[in-house]
Design a protein around this motif. Structure first.
Motif, PDB file in Angstrom:
ATOM      1  N   PRO A  28       0.784  -1.239   0.000  1.00 45.92           N
ATOM      2  CA  PRO A  28       0.000   0.000   0.000  1.00 45.92           C
ATOM      3  C   PRO A  28       0.812   1.282   0.000  1.00 45.92           C
ATOM      4  N   GLU A  58      -0.618  -1.548  -6.819  1.00 43.16           N
ATOM      5  CA  GLU A  58      -0.695  -1.246  -5.398  1.00 43.16           C
ATOM      6  C   GLU A  58      -1.415  -2.383  -4.677  1.00 43.16           C
ATOM      7  N   GLY A  59      -1.050  -2.593  -3.420  1.00 51.32           N
ATOM      8  CA  GLY A  59      -1.736  -3.610  -2.629  1.00 51.32           C
ATOM      9  C   GLY A  59      -1.528  -5.000  -3.175  1.00 51.32           C
ATOM     10  N   SER A 104      -3.954  -2.830   1.551  1.00 52.05           N
ATOM     11  CA  SER A 104      -4.152  -1.648   2.397  1.00 52.05           C
ATOM     12  C   SER A 104      -5.008  -1.992   3.608  1.00 52.05           C
TER      13      SER A 104
END
Length: 235
Positions: free
Chosen positions: A13, A116-117, A149
């Motif tokens: 994240p 992301e993540g 996240s």
């Protein structure tokens, strides 16, 4: 020549130290690293996390790849993820992205797509994976999970997500805010992703139900701009 492999890699994240050892190893050797780019911009949050991870001194000694002479940035290529609402509109866009990736794989080179993540949790990689499987079923794909996240924010806030037989719900930014009360009645813990645009409504609902004291707001988790707020009433 046999096809290379596409690796869908979750890079976490925001905190570059949350990049897994497996992700680091694969990214060190991948000939091309595709990263999501919106609106024609070549940068992006995923690329920023990647660069910060490879710049860390204690990680540099782990990279023994033949491509060490080329910086991580030189092997990165933006891949447009501009989304148009509606499944029919999305299909040509992702088919084009799949063709760009396949051109690398067909040369026997491995490639990576960073996100992301985690790659399989509300990620653009899911659309690319689907388009690649449909257009180029012979392409090999491997997925390397990343820290989401959800778990990163819970850890930073020391907030237990579930214990024993408790139930947990995860709602995306597109959720119907009017359904929140039903979800609160049904689940023990509720995670709202990218909640900023409906934050006023959320605070109102939680206040009415006497739940403000049980809520925590985490923003930009793992980055220098991180905020953790346990008193969300003034937000």
């Amino acid at each position: 020549m046999s096809w290379g492999t596409l690796y869908g890699i979750g890079i976490g994240p925001g905190d570059p130290e949350l990049l897994t050892l497996k992700a680091f190893r694969v990214l060190s050797h991948a000939a091309v690293i595709f990263h999501p780019a919106c609106g024609g911009k070549e940068g992006g949050f995923a690329l920023d996390i990647l660069q910060r991870a490879f710049e860390r001194p204690h990680m540099a000694g782990m990279d023994d790849s033949p491509s060490r002479g080329a910086s991580i940035r030189e092997r990165c290529r933006p891949l447009s993820i501009t989304m148009v609402r509606g499944a029919d509109a999305e299909r040509p866009h992702w088919t084009s992205a799949a063709e760009i990736v396949a051109a690398v794989l067909q040369n026997g080179q491995d490639a990576a797509f960073i996100t992301e993540g985690d790659p399989l949790l509300y990620s653009t990689f899911i659309h690319l994976q689907s388009a690649l499987a449909e257009r180029f079923p012979e392409a090999r794909v491997e997925i390397i999970p990343g820290v989401s996240s959800i778990t990163a924010a819970a850890a930073r806030a020391a907030f237990p997500l579930a214990v024993a037989d408790e139930r947990i719900a995860v709602l995306p930014a597109t959720y119907d805010p009017d359904a929140l009360e039903h979800v609160l009645d049904t689940f023990d813990s509720v995670v709202l992703l990218k909640v900023s645009r409906v934050l006023d409504h959320v605070v109102t609902v939680l206040e009415r139900r006497g739940l403000l004291k049980n809520a925590v707001f985490v923003e930009r988790c793992g980055t220098p701009m991180e905020r953790i707020i346990t008193d969300i009433a003034p937000l």
